[in-house]
Scaffold this motif. Structure first.
Motif, PDB file in Angstrom:
ATOM      1  N   TYR A 100       0.744  -1.210  -0.168  1.00 49.03           N
ATOM      2  CA  TYR A 100       0.158  -0.049  -0.072  1.00 49.03           C
ATOM      3  C   TYR A 100       1.012   1.377  -0.038  1.00 49.03           C
ATOM      4  O   TYR A 100       0.463   2.564   0.244  1.00 49.03           O
ATOM      5  CB  TYR A 100      -0.907   0.093   1.234  1.00 49.03           C
TER       6      TYR A 100
ATOM      7  N   ILE B 108      -4.661  -3.388  -9.365  1.00 53.48           N
ATOM      8  CA  ILE B 108      -5.043  -2.655  -8.396  1.00 53.48           C
ATOM      9  C   ILE B 108      -6.609  -2.105  -8.575  1.00 53.48           C
ATOM     10  O   ILE B 108      -6.764  -1.691  -9.809  1.00 53.48           O
ATOM     11  CB  ILE B 108      -4.253  -1.661  -8.352  1.00 53.48           C
ATOM     12  N   ASN B 109      -7.399  -2.230  -7.811  1.00 54.32           N
ATOM     13  CA  ASN B 109      -8.953  -2.141  -7.867  1.00 54.32           C
ATOM     14  C   ASN B 109      -9.086  -0.737  -7.056  1.00 54.32           C
ATOM     15  O   ASN B 109      -9.065  -1.036  -5.713  1.00 54.32           O
ATOM     16  CB  ASN B 109      -9.597  -2.970  -7.560  1.00 54.32           C
ATOM     17  N   ASP B 110      -9.728   0.621  -7.568  1.00 52.97           N
ATOM     18  CA  ASP B 110      -9.842   1.522  -6.665  1.00 52.97           C
ATOM     19  C   ASP B 110     -11.442   1.826  -6.449  1.00 52.97           C
ATOM     20  O   ASP B 110     -11.762   2.764  -6.067  1.00 52.97           O
ATOM     21  CB  ASP B 110      -9.224   2.842  -7.152  1.00 52.97           C
ATOM     22  N   GLN B 111     -12.234   0.762  -6.855  1.00 50.42           N
ATOM     23  CA  GLN B 111     -13.571   0.820  -6.553  1.00 50.42           C
ATOM     24  C   GLN B 111     -13.823   0.898  -4.968  1.00 50.42           C
ATOM     25  O   GLN B 111     -13.104   0.351  -4.274  1.00 50.42           O
ATOM     26  CB  GLN B 111     -14.290  -0.156  -7.130  1.00 50.42           C
TER      27      GLN B 111
ATOM     28  N   THR C 127      -7.892  -0.527  -2.931  1.00 55.17           N
ATOM     29  CA  THR C 127      -7.459   0.688  -2.191  1.00 55.17           C
ATOM     30  C   THR C 127      -8.468   1.234  -1.444  1.00 55.17           C
ATOM     31  O   THR C 127      -8.172   2.209  -0.627  1.00 55.17           O
ATOM     32  CB  THR C 127      -6.973   1.407  -3.208  1.00 55.17           C
ATOM     33  N   HIS C 128      -9.919   1.214  -1.721  1.00 54.49           N
ATOM     34  CA  HIS C 128     -10.784   1.839  -0.865  1.00 54.49           C
ATOM     35  C   HIS C 128     -11.915   0.896  -0.295  1.00 54.49           C
ATOM     36  O   HIS C 128     -13.000   0.757  -0.714  1.00 54.49           O
ATOM     37  CB  HIS C 128     -11.758   2.855  -2.239  1.00 54.49           C
TER      38      HIS C 128
ATOM     39  N   LYS D  11     -16.222   8.461  -2.876  1.00 57.41           N
ATOM     40  CA  LYS D  11     -14.840   8.381  -3.183  1.00 57.41           C
ATOM     41  C   LYS D  11     -14.412   9.937  -3.016  1.00 57.41           C
ATOM     42  O   LYS D  11     -12.953   9.959  -2.510  1.00 57.41           O
ATOM     43  CB  LYS D  11     -14.679   8.341  -4.905  1.00 57.41           C
TER      44      LYS D  11
END
Length: 471
Positions: free
Chosen positions: A13, A260-263, A34-35, A322
């Motif tokens: 991270y 990497i998934n930022d949803q 990440t979220h 977000k």
């Protein structure tokens, strides 16, 4: 692989102060999210939510350490099955190597195929099974609990902490003062992460050695963030933001590794996603969603809740998108810093924070946590203010955002029937008063004190009781 009290301060991270080669390797073999934000910032309501796929407030199991006595028992509706029960009905061997900490009463043998221990306050936990037996138990759905941030409580923490992080280079968030005790608390968390990494490596090696990886999907995550001022027990990102890695080791794997998934993900989504990956249709009453189902729109927000934690009574709700975080404080007369279990336990960083405040040595940002009352609403622009310091709730330039997020929360309270809006039953409060005694200062305990004058503190010994096998 289910951690306790661990923030996403890992190498994968972007934290270069820690060495986490095993977790980083898992991230390279899987998808790093990440979220990811949990439905509650404390163990038992969060775990109750994750294991049912429903908000604890929907089920009335939102108060920490509920259902620990027969008199205070809360039962799930007959129509609601937990995630492991559903796997069990589909022929899966199920286990949980570690604590359950669910705020409802349940027959553990219907959830897990293993022996267990129980504690009068901390609930039930699985008697760990050896991974070797899983070769004969396929298919299986299992949870392996790791102490994570709670490694600091281990008697072998010092011995296991072979490569302590460099205290001199630690940079604290601006709401924490540069004091040796605060730096040490933060550094201890990073050291605990490094110890956890070695244990993750041992788990992965065990799975590989016993040829259990080939048809397995691994979820790696924590129940909530680290213990620290404005973190655990609060709805700022420090309490809710957790790591999540999903690695697919199945032959013909469907999940692309090294991505990497930022949803936006809620902890409610984990169980539903696990069921879906196994080809099991999740029940319609569950409130999460399959994070890999591209046919449904991604989340626009995550709801999180805080209610009674140990003896400290509060009610806070948040909506996180977000870009923004909206927080509603229902008990504005109660300071953020009201008495908690950490005061009672004499936790050093808590004592230091309060001493610095008394000596007027906190700056204008740090002192906000010690104000005597709270604003009814908080709003933060997370792009401009990732530490959630500048409250924009009364800023006319953000009035539309505040109105929109407030409406989302109002609708959720109505649609879900948020049971936190109703007083807790007497039996639950009696247990807290019996254990925590004079520390239970909130006015909700006044009537209980009058009705049961000999109760206060009479159950303190339950905290130190041992784990025993059920009769």
């Amino acid at each position: 692989i289910y951690l306790e009290d661990t923030s996403p301060l890992l190498g994968c991270y972007g934290n270069d102060l820690v060495q986490t080669p095993n977790i980083d390797s898992l991230a390279r073999k899987g998808i790093l999210f990440t979220h990811v934000f949990m439905p509650a910032p404390v163990c038992s309501p969060c775990r109750s939510s994750l294991i049912t796929g429903m908000m604890a407030t929907t089920l009335g199991v939102h108060n920490h350490h509920s259902s620990r006595t027969e008199a205070s028992a809360i039962y799930l509706p007959d129509s609601v099955l937990t995630i492991p029960e559903i796997f069990n009905t589909q022929g899966y061997f199920t286990f949980n190597n570690g604590k359950d900490d669910y705020n409802f009463s349940y027959d553990r043998e219907k959830l897990y195929d293993q022996a267990y221990l129980q504690h009068p306050l901390y609930g039930k936990k699985g008697d760990p099974i050896d991974l070797a037996i899983l070769r004969d138990k396929a298919p299986f759905f299992g949870q392996i609990q790791l102490a994570g941030g709670k490694e600091i409580f281990s008697s072998s923490f010092g011995e296991n902490n072979t490569h302590p992080v460099d205290r001199s280079v630690i940079q604290l968030p601006p709401y924490l003062p540069e004091h040796p005790a605060i730096i040490e608390e933060y550094a201890n968390h990073l050291d605990a992460i490094q110890i956890t990494d070695r244990k993750v490596g041992e788990i992965m090696k065990g799975l590989a050695d016993h040829e259990l990886l080939e048809n397995t999907v691994i979820f790696f995550f924590s129940d909530h963030g680290m213990r620290l001022t404005r973190h655990k027990q609060f709805l700022y990102d420090g309490g809710l933001h957790v790591p999540l890695i999903v690695a697919d080791f199945r032959s013909g794997q469907k999940l692309k590794p090294g991505t990497i998934n930022d949803q936006l993900i809620s902890g409610l989504d984990l169980g539903i996603t696990a069921l879906s990956l196994a080809g099991i249709t999740p029940p319609g009453y569950m409130e999460g969603q399959d994070i890999f189902n591209t046919k449904i729109p991604p989340r626009t927000h995550v709801i999180s809740t805080r209610d009674r934690c140990d003896f400290t009574i509060d009610r806070i709700r948040s909506v996180r998108s977000k870009d923004f975080k909206y927080i509603r404080n229902f008990m504005t007369d109660r300071p953020y810093s009201q008495l908690t279990y950490m005061d009672v336990d004499g936790v050093e960083f808590v004592k230091v924070m309060k001493a610095l405040h008394a000596a007027q040595k906190l700056d204008s940002v740090q002192v906000k946590f010690f104000r005597k009352d709270r604003p009814a609403e908080e709003l933060y622009d997370l792009d401009e203010d990732p530490f959630e310091i500048r409250n924009l709730a009364s800023d006319p330039n953000y009035a539309d955002v505040r109105t929109e997020m407030s409406a989302i929360l109002d609708q959720w309270i109505q649609d879900s029937g948020d049971k936190g809006q109703f007083p807790e039953n007497e039996e639950g409060l009696k247990l807290m008063l019996g254990i925590w005694g004079k520390n239970a200062l909130n006015p909700e305990y006044d009537r209980i004190r009058r009705t049961y004058p000999d109760l206060e503190g009479s159950l303190w010994s339950l905290k130190s009781a041992g784990w025993v096998k059920p009769l």
